[in-house]
Design an enzyme around this catalytic site. Sequence first.
Site, PDB file in Angstrom:
ATOM      1  N   GLU A 113       0.835  -1.478  -0.222  1.00  0.00           N
ATOM      2  CA  GLU A 113      -0.019   0.051  -0.015  1.00  0.00           C
ATOM      3  C   GLU A 113       0.977   1.413  -0.163  1.00  0.00           C
ATOM      4  OE1 GLU A 113      -4.255  -0.586   1.801  1.00  0.00           O
ATOM      5  OE2 GLU A 113      -2.756  -1.075   3.315  1.00  0.00           O
ATOM      6  N   HIS A 132      -0.128   5.526   8.066  1.00  0.00           N
ATOM      7  CA  HIS A 132      -1.218   4.507   7.556  1.00  0.00           C
ATOM      8  C   HIS A 132      -1.521   3.710   8.653  1.00  0.00           C
ATOM      9  CE1 HIS A 132      -4.231   1.939   6.171  1.00  0.00           C
ATOM     10  NE2 HIS A 132      -3.248   0.955   5.621  1.00  0.00           N
ATOM     11  N   HIS A 134      -4.132   0.525  11.044  1.00  0.00           N
ATOM     12  CA  HIS A 134      -5.155  -0.374  11.145  1.00  0.00           C
ATOM     13  C   HIS A 134      -5.673  -0.331  12.704  1.00  0.00           C
ATOM     14  CE1 HIS A 134      -3.347  -3.074   8.010  1.00  0.00           C
ATOM     15  NE2 HIS A 134      -3.747  -1.829   7.278  1.00  0.00           N
TER      16      HIS A 134
HETATM   17 MN    MN Z   1      -3.769  -1.168   5.216  1.00  0.00          MN
END
Ligand code: MN
Length: 275
Positions: A113, A132, A134
């Site tokens: 990503e 980034h 989660h």
């Molecule tokens: Mn991700």
Amino acid sequence: MSLYTPERRGFLLAMAAAALEPAVARAQAAPAPASAGPASPALIEDLVTANRILSDQGIVDAFGHVSARHDKNPERFLLSRNLSPGVVTAADIMEYDLDGNPVDARGRLSYLERFIHGSIYRARKDVGSVVHSHSAGVIPFGVSETPLQPIYHMAGFIGGPAPVFEITDTFGPSTDMLIRDPKMGAALAAVLGQRTVVLMRGHGSVAVGPNVRLAVMHAIYTEANARLQAEAMKLGKVHYLNAAEAAKTQATNDGQVERAWGFWRAKALAANPVR
Ligand code: MN
């Protein structure tokens, strides 16, 4: 009689393959983008430390990543090779162009990503660092009808109800939810707009800042805000920061980042001194 006899089908496939060949050859032969040259050692040091802090603070685990825009060329950015952030060292930092092409891969694997980062740097000249993750507390606000909103002064940078990137809006119902190319990255960057945080439905979130230290602080307090908001909502009606309070508290807290960075850095390196 069908036009698609086995012979004709074979012929058409051969023609299609022949037509594709030059494109494939060009893609393979495409030169790597030029390097911007060595990044500032202080920037590399901050980026490695950011990896360790985000891991120590539980914002990233085995997955998630943090990048920095290259200080010598705004069209390049720096990002670890495909590693868990808690074990990243300076030797793992790679350089990319804004389409996510590595300048000097040398067989090293890239994050799937990485396009999140390049696309945001392209869309937002003011952004110097992208996180980034989660992180678990944020996920419920990306999948429900309840927007993430700034609940306390440490998270004024959220601004107001946080935008949510819905991948099916542009890329259909059958993705693996990942941002896998520059087009997907651009769609995410568009939903981020001029904001500091964007949620990704069923996936995670992105926090940005003008530099590595502020992007890290924003990522940490995005998660803290999410957990507090979920707790507060159990008690009933919640009063969020208004727009003026959000803007003023962001200005105040962004100015305090050095105090937080010094603490988080010391804590992370004491827990995990491998350099
Ligand atoms: Mn991700």
